[in-house]
Design a protein around this motif. Structure first.
Motif, PDB file in Angstrom:
ATOM      1  N   GLY A  68       0.788  -1.222   0.000  1.00  0.00           N
ATOM      2  CA  GLY A  68       0.000   0.000   0.000  1.00  0.00           C
ATOM      3  C   GLY A  68       0.821   1.273   0.000  1.00  0.00           C
ATOM      4  N   ASP A  69       1.986   1.237   0.682  1.00  0.00           N
ATOM      5  CA  ASP A  69       2.727   2.499   0.790  1.00  0.00           C
ATOM      6  C   ASP A  69       3.734   2.682  -0.335  1.00  0.00           C
ATOM      7  OD1 ASP A  69       5.293   1.691   3.286  1.00  0.00           O
ATOM      8  OD2 ASP A  69       4.781   0.818   1.352  1.00  0.00           O
TER       9      ASP A  69
ATOM     10  N   SER B  45       4.495   9.596  -1.816  1.00  0.00           N
ATOM     11  CA  SER B  45       5.523  10.445  -2.421  1.00  0.00           C
ATOM     12  C   SER B  45       6.855  10.351  -1.701  1.00  0.00           C
ATOM     13  CB  SER B  45       5.060  11.899  -2.461  1.00  0.00           C
ATOM     14  OG  SER B  45       4.766  12.314  -1.139  1.00  0.00           O
ATOM     15  N   TRP B  46       6.842   9.932  -0.433  1.00  0.00           N
ATOM     16  CA  TRP B  46       8.104   9.870   0.306  1.00  0.00           C
ATOM     17  C   TRP B  46       8.808   8.528   0.184  1.00  0.00           C
ATOM     18  CZ3 TRP B  46       3.326  10.272   2.756  1.00  0.00           C
ATOM     19  CH2 TRP B  46       2.862   9.112   3.363  1.00  0.00           C
ATOM     20  N   ASN B  47       8.156   7.558  -0.404  1.00  0.00           N
ATOM     21  CA  ASN B  47       8.762   6.231  -0.485  1.00  0.00           C
ATOM     22  C   ASN B  47       9.813   6.197  -1.584  1.00  0.00           C
ATOM     23  OD1 ASN B  47       9.389   3.505  -0.711  1.00  0.00           O
ATOM     24  ND2 ASN B  47       7.306   2.870  -0.231  1.00  0.00           N
TER      25      ASN B  47
ATOM     26  N   ASP C  33      -1.078  10.083  -0.773  1.00  0.00           N
ATOM     27  CA  ASP C  33      -0.347  10.252   0.476  1.00  0.00           C
ATOM     28  C   ASP C  33      -1.293  10.222   1.668  1.00  0.00           C
ATOM     29  OD1 ASP C  33       2.239  12.563  -0.735  1.00  0.00           O
ATOM     30  OD2 ASP C  33       1.951  10.410  -0.928  1.00  0.00           O
ATOM     31  N   GLY C  34      -2.429  10.893   1.490  1.00  0.00           N
ATOM     32  CA  GLY C  34      -3.405  10.928   2.577  1.00  0.00           C
ATOM     33  C   GLY C  34      -3.859   9.538   2.965  1.00  0.00           C
ATOM     34  N   TYR C  35      -4.214   8.736   1.960  1.00  0.00           N
ATOM     35  CA  TYR C  35      -4.690   7.389   2.262  1.00  0.00           C
ATOM     36  C   TYR C  35      -3.598   6.564   2.932  1.00  0.00           C
ATOM     37  CZ  TYR C  35      -8.705   8.330  -0.744  1.00  0.00           C
ATOM     38  OH  TYR C  35      -9.826   8.853  -1.313  1.00  0.00           O
TER      39      TYR C  35
ATOM     40  N   GLN D 183      -1.288   3.735   7.634  1.00  0.00           N
ATOM     41  CA  GLN D 183      -0.142   3.473   8.511  1.00  0.00           C
ATOM     42  C   GLN D 183      -0.543   3.491   9.969  1.00  0.00           C
ATOM     43  OE1 GLN D 183       2.635   6.428   7.136  1.00  0.00           O
ATOM     44  NE2 GLN D 183       4.011   4.871   6.353  1.00  0.00           N
ATOM     45  N   SER D 184      -1.471   4.387  10.312  1.00  0.00           N
ATOM     46  CA  SER D 184      -1.673   4.584  11.750  1.00  0.00           C
ATOM     47  C   SER D 184      -3.080   4.286  12.240  1.00  0.00           C
ATOM     48  CB  SER D 184      -1.301   6.017  12.108  1.00  0.00           C
ATOM     49  OG  SER D 184      -1.979   6.875  11.224  1.00  0.00           O
TER      50      SER D 184
END
Lengths: 566, 455, 310
Positions: free
Chosen positions: A476-477, A481-483, A496-498, A503-504
């Motif tokens: 999923g991640d 954009s940061w991956n 990114d929002g999803y 994640q949390s």
């Protein structure tokens, strides 16, 4: 008067005696060769594999198997590849382990608790190292600190980032003692999270989280895991007899606590080769206990009346677009055109023809668990229907949007494995036929392909992703954009929002909902074109029971294997 | 004394003769003689014709057989030559929704075609799920069901559509009931399925299979495209590919050896002739070149010449081959020159005032020709094999450019199931190699100065 | 004689240095990044890994460090086999390749000389045709085909006999060596046969042999002392490079027969851009080859008195 002169040698006579001479030489040469070989065989005897016993040796309760390659790194803190994971999965055990069905069961940890701010693991008393000493919480603390230590240079350090301060330590901002893990007692391990991590139990079964004993590590003087005697083992088997590149021997660990695992006394890794044909021949010769089958081998396998089985190895392969600025593939209409012009089932069924491959319908593979049931059963992916007419319309729209008179060639970057090459050739012709696009194949070796992906020198790339742990987040991640593994640089705040929610979020239903959105978005925004989920057909010697092939975890698992009683 | 009639003849003046020598036939130059001897050698003649034939195949062939080597006929993948090509025209494929099907037990929902096989079954008693297997052979007492095609872990799904590599012929499907834990039980149900070859109207139109395209409707029969030598693993015509591959393989196989042998001869003869320090330095250079890792420099050249995506990589490979393979010839020629240098006729020539280049060109080189020619005829298969080996590890010609080497490579993988994919390119390689060898043999015999007829 | 050898050895050292330098710079110019892996690294992690391998220094400095280590005999640690020193890798795997290579070359040389001489002696008669047929097969079929097919045939033979005649793959005993060495040497054997044949044919029709025959020397002596000895020369010249070619070309055989040799390691190292292994193996192979060439030249001088030391 001269005596009878010696007769001039006739040609035939000459040939004849020359022939005899040759014959003598041949014999001499054979003798020398034979002697030399005998001599050499003494000299190199030690470099060979442990042969003998054949595939199944019921007298000694041992089997013979192969490995695809020499495990490059048995230091669990620095290991990155499947071969090492395979070995470590048999000789070591972490906090949690896998049962026959692939579910998580207690390993070194007897029970555990995951909370919003952290986790606690209670270790069992009878988990011992191969020198008889108990496995303690300190062993985990030491091992995990090593992983985040910049000096270690571990490439999988990122997988510890859910732990408090892990990322800062790896960046060199904090000392390793500040890592959010501590030993409340010998038997109790306390973990503090950086942020809520509901899937932490799945994460912790991964190889990077295996324990290591500090004083043993120091005693190896920099040679930790370099040889069989440079490691301590707490798993069902011990590593003995490691001849690098050639063979290994796994012997039953007398100190291992679990009677439900480790039924074989010995596993003889006698051959290390990547050649599938060599493995098949070894299997036919009854020298190894199991082997993989690729498509061309299946007819013969059926003819020989072998029991063929298959399993999904968890990897999803897809065509990744380059979403960077200035690239043709950034244009959504263009991507839509490509999406509508293809159908993965044609690739899998007519071209690749592997019985164990499944055409991919989504970023998430079919085996991923959702909230109580299979994820894709609860959240079916968007139906894909090939439509060449519509595809051409979108292509025309894209052309106008981009202001082009004609389409320049598109670069398809691919690796050099046979399957990638085959897929690339197929797509080249497909897009030519359906869209009139000229696709150029850029064939690179593994590292070169990665380099080009990282620097963005491609339009399309044949890529894939394998799971690190048994949770949808590992897929999923991918396109946040940061991956850094998002080498196509897909950038969407919606995505990114999803991902952040996934994640949390602690509520499993809401969490799966977020993944469903990710699935939908990756289809609608055409982030990638899923191709296939990889699997392997394989055959096992009928005398062997309990061989498990895993989707997550060590790919081949012999810890539950046993020889059938006649 | 009586005068004898013969006595007068005995002492008659002899007179002068102008013509001392008459030529019985014109003298032959070295090359004329060689050509005569070559023609007389039947094996060499045959091989010469073979070589010419191959060149014709490569250059003229594509005009005669105008099929695109890259076009993929996915309905006829890996088809051996001479297979029955008739197909029924049907509607295009639409996904099956697996609805209710008439009948009981394991059955077909509709006739099985190469597009799909649609199975339906009733839940087996005590089954907690089912697994579908497909076999090429009937299932015997060993219970080897074949390839697993699908698993269902509950009884809600009782249909399955199989589309994997379906060829016309007979398949044996088996449904095996699963136990609660997912393991196989002994309950099975079997079905023999005969598959018919089909195609769609769109496909038929696209491949130009019928003259009257407008009149084509589902239900008609057509003949699929003809592939005289069969097709490869992507449904591409073998004959067209072999012709395209010939161009690549022969270009590298002949071009590279010609270049590097020429260079090696030049280098080796200079080194051998001059001798001394120069010779040592030159031979050290040759060693240095041989020790360079071949693979690594192949990659380097690929980059230096900037093989972009889509370029075939033929020129870089040729250049790399030449640059890395000349030392063997050089050493050989040098050794020969060293031997010849000591021969009598060389010193005699020198005494007569011959210059160095005259000696090399007129005396030494022709005498090394035999060895050089043998090297050349072996360099050709070696170059072709090197190209094949490089294709093996992905450093060869870039796809989809075919070459005999890469085609053999692919063919090996399916050697047992579709041998034609290996046999044709391998046979062509072997024929080329054979032809050049025999030709080389003949040339060597013809050019060998010592065997010359001096009439 | 000795000064000759010493001179050649000194030249050999320089050659090896050339090889090391050329390979070093060639490798650093090949695109791709040895540290890249499936799982991308953050800048920090990457910096850590680079520091560990000394890749964060400028290339020129890396070269100097490398040469320094080289002189001390330290080839460094492998990038992909992170716990093994290159020295260890070479030490453990080269003997395997060398054994395989030497055996293959011996098969090839002995066979080549034997068959070549036979075909020359029995020219245009039955033995000639039979041997040449196999030679043609040997040179026209690619090595990986021969390897794959021979392994397949062995499986068939083993199952037909019900007993393992020869092991199908692996390494460690005499029987493991036979088939791979034969397969590896086959191509070279065919080549040497032809070479020997052509060379022998030249010698047979030469003047000094005719003289020897006319002098009435015993046939065996003519054969050995004159024909064989002279005809063997081109074969020996080619032997040096053949050994190198076979030892590095053993990759395919090593792969198919699961033999833990250096050739297999080397090709994988090139594909994975494992700098240290590539460098170490290249320098090592280079040195080995140079040495072999010197040995061959000395042998050549011993056999052919006309060539002895200019």
């Amino acid at each position: 008067m001269s005596e009878t002169a010696k007769p001039v040698l006739s040609d035939d006579h000459f040939t004849h005696s020359a022939g005899k001479q040759l014959g003598l030489y041949a014999l001499a040469a054979l003798g020398v060769l034979g002697g030399l070989m005998a001599l050499l065989s003494f000299a190199v005897g030690g470099t060979g594999g442990g042969a003998g016993g054949g595939a199944i040796d019921s007298d000694n309760n041992s089997i013979t198997i192969t490995l695809r390659q020499e495990p490059p790194q048995l230091d669990s803190g620095r290991s990155t590849d499947a071969a090492s994971f395979s070995v470590l999965g048999h000789v070591m055990e972490g906090l949690l382990s896998y049962d026959r069905a692939g579910q998580l069961i207690p390993g070194v940890a007897e029970r555990w608790e995951i909370r919003e701010d952290g986790a606690t693991f209670w270790l069992r008393d009878n988990a011992l190292w191969s020198d008889g000493k108990p496995v303690t919480a300190d062993d985990f603390v030491f091992a995990w600190r090593r992983v985040v230590d910049p000096e270690t240079g571990s490439q999988y350090a990122f997988i510890t980032y859910p732990i408090k301060n892990a990322e800062a330590i790896t960046n060199g901002d904090l000392p390793i003692q500040t890592l959010g893990v501590s030993a409340a007692s010998d038997r109790q391990l306390e973990v503090t999270f950086e942020q809520a991590t509901p899937y932490f139990d799945k994460l912790v079964a991964f190889i990077t989280f295996l324990p290591a004993r500090e004083e043993f590590f120091q005693s190896t003087n920099g040679r930790y895991a370099a040889d069989a005697d440079m490691l301590l083992y707490n798993g069902p088997y011990l590593l003995t007899d490691w001849v690098h590149g050639a063979s290994m021997r796994w012997t039953k660990n007398p100190y291992y606590w679990n009677d439900e695992k480790g039924f074989l006394d010995e596993i003889n890794v006698a051959y290390i080769t990547t050649d599938v044909n060599a493995k098949l021949n070894l299997f036919k010769d009854a020298q190894i206990a199991d082997t993989d089958l690729v498509a061309p081998m299946l007819p013969e396998a059926m003819e020989r009346r072998w029991h063929i089985d298959r399993f999904m190895d968890g990897t999803v392969f897809f065509l990744e677009f380059n979403h960077r600025e200035g690239r043709i593939t950034k244009n959504k209409n263009f991507r839509r055109a490509m999406q509508l012009a293809q159908d993965p089932s044609e690739l899998v069924y007519k071209v690749l023809k592997e019985a164990a491959y499944i055409p991919a319908e989504s970023l998430f593979p079919s085996w991923i668990q959702g909230a109580g049931d299979l994820f894709r059963k609860q959240h079916p992916p968007t139906e894909h229907q090939m439509d060449i007419e519509k595809a051409r319309e979108h292509l025309e729209l894209a052309r106008i949007e981009l202001g082009l008179d004609a389409w320049p060639p598109i670069v398809l970057l691919t690796g050099d494995t046979p399957v990638s090459t085959l897929s690339a050739e197929y797509y080249q012709e497909l897009f030519k036929r359906n869209l009139g696009l000229e696709v150029r194949i850029d064939l690179q070796t593994f590292k070169q392909r990665l380099a080009k992906m990282t620097s963005g020198e491609f339009d399309l790339v044949l890529s894939g992703w394998g799971p690190d742990y048994d949770d949808a987040l590992t897929f999923g991640d991918l396109f946040s954009s940061w991956n850094l593994n998002n080498r196509g640089r897909y950038d969407s705040s919606e995505m990114d929002g999803y991902v952040r929610i996934a994640q949390s979020e602690l509520d499993p239903v809401k969490r799966m909902q977020a993944f469903a959105e990710i699935q939908r978005l990756s289809y609608e925004d055409i982030v990638v074109l899923p191709m296939y989920e990889r699997g392997w057909s394989f055959v096992v010697d009928p005398r062997l029971d309990g061989l498990i092939r895993r989707t997550v975890g060590p790919e081949v698992d012999y810890t539950y294997a046993s020889i059938k009683r006649e | 004394m009586p005068s004898h009639p013969k006595a007068a003849l005995d002492f008659s003046p002899v007179g002068t003769e102008r013509e001392v020598q008459t030529l019985s036939r014109p003298s032959l130059s070295y090359w004329q003689d060689a050509w005569l001897r070559l023609k007389a050698n039947r094996r060499a003649l045959v091989s010469l014709f073979l070589v010419i034939g191959l060149l014709l195949f490569t250059l003229v062939g594509p005009w005669l057989w105008q099929v695109n080597p890259a076009s993929q006929d996915l309905d006829q993948v890996s088809q051996p030559p001479g297979v029955d090509r008739s197909a029924l025209v049907v509607d295009p494929y639409t996904p099956w929704l697996g609805g209710a099907t008439a009948g009981t037990g394991l059955r077909l929902a509709e006739p099985a075609t190469t597009q799909s096989v649609r199975l339906a079954w009733d839940a087996l008693p005590s089954a907690r799920g089912h697994r579908v297997y497909r076999n090429l052979f009937p299932v015997g007492p060993e219970l080897a069901y074949g390839i697993p095609r699908a698993e269902f872990f509950d009884n809600s799904t009782l249909t399955f559509e199989d589309r994997l590599d379906i060829k016309p012929g007979t398949y044996y499907y088996t449904i095996v009931a699963l136990n609660a834990d997912g393991s196989l039980s002994r309950e099975t149900s079997a079905l023999t399925v005969d598959v018919q070859r089909v195609t769609t109207v769109a496909e038929a139109r696209e491949r130009g299979l019928v003259a009257n395209e407008a009149a084509l409707v589902p239900g008609d029969r057509v003949e699929l495209a003809l592939h005289p030598l069969g097709t490869d693993y992507l449904g591409r015509d073998m004959l067209a590919r072999l012709m395209a591959g010939a161009r690549v393989s022969l270009f590298i196989g002949i071009g590279a050896p010609l270049c590097f042998v020429l260079f090696g001869v030049f280098f080796g003869s200079v080194a051998g002739f001059i001798g001394g320090k120069t010779d040592q330095v030159m031979m050290r250079f040759a060693d240095f070149v041989v020790a360079l890792p071949f693979l690594l420099f192949m990659i380097l050249f690929k980059i230096a010449f900037g093989i972009g995506p889509g370029e075939s990589g033929v020129m870089p490979m040729l250049v790399a081959l030449v640059l890395l393979m000349w030392p063997a010839t050089a050493r050989l020629v040098r050794g020969q020159i060293l031997q010849i240098r000591e021969q009598g006729y060389i010193s005699a020539s020198q005494l007569l005032g011959a210059k160095t280049h005259y000696l090399i060109l007129r005396h030494m080189l022709p005498n090394t020709l035999g060895v050089v020619l043998v090297t050349l005829t072996f360099a050709i298969p070696s170059a072709i094999f090197t190209e094949a080996f490089l294709s093996f590890i992905g450093m060869g010609v870039a796809p989809p450019t075919p070459s005999w080497g890469s085609m053999s490579n692919e063919g090996i993988k399916t050697m047992l199931t579709t041998p034609h994919e290996l046999i044709f390119p391998a046979a062509l390689i072997s024929t080329t190699v054979l032809a050049f060898n025999l030709l080389g043999d003949g040339l060597r015999d013809a050019l060998d100065a010592r065997m010359r007829n001096r009439e | 004689m000795w000064s000759f050898i010493l001179k050649r050895l000194a030249q050999g050292v320089i050659t090896v240095w050339f090889i090391a330098t050329a390979t070093f710079f060639a490798m650093h110019n090949v695109p791709g990044d040895p540290l890249l892996n499936d799982r991308a690294m953050t800048a920090a992690i990457r910096a850590n890994v680079e520091a560990k391998y000394g890749l964060d220094k400028p290339v020129a400095e890396q070269y100097v460090i490398y040469l320094g280590n080289l002189i001390r005999g330290d080839f460094g640690i492998s990038f992909t086999q992170e716990n093994r020193e290159v020295n260890d890798i070479i030490r453990e795997h080269f003997p395997v390749s060398a054994t395989l290579g030497i055996l293959a070359v011996l098969f090839a040389a002995a066979g080549g000389v034997l068959w070549g001489a036979l075909t020359a002696l029995y020219r245009n008669r039955m033995p000639d045709y039979v041997i040449m047929f196999f030679v043609i097969l040997g040179i026209s079929v690619p090595s990986f085909v021969i390897a794959a097919v021979s392994q397949l045939m062995l499986v068939g033979v083993n199952s037909a006999l019900g007993v393992t005649l020869l092991p199908v793959a692996g390494w460690g005993t005499l029987s493991h060596m036979l088939l791979p060495a034969m397969v590896l040497g086959l191509g070279t054997m065919a080549y040497l046969t032809r070479l020997m044949r052509s060379s022998m044919l030249e010698v047979i029709s030469s003047d000094y042999v005719r003289t020897a025959k006319a002098k009435g020397l015993p046939a065996a002596r003519i054969f050995t002392k004159h024909q064989l000895r002279n005809a063997i020369l081109p074969v020996i010249t080619v032997l040096g490079p053949s050994i190198a070619a076979i030892t590095t070309g053993g990759f395919v055989v090593e792969l198919v027969f699961a033999i833990p040799g250096l050739g297999r390691y080397f090709v994988q190292a090139v594909q994975q851009l494992d700098y240290t292994v590539i460098m170490g193996t290249t320098v090592f192979y280079g040195a080995f080859l140079v040495f072999m060439v010197i040995v061959v030249d000395v042998l050549y001088g011993l056999i052919d008195p006309r060539v002895r030391m200019q």
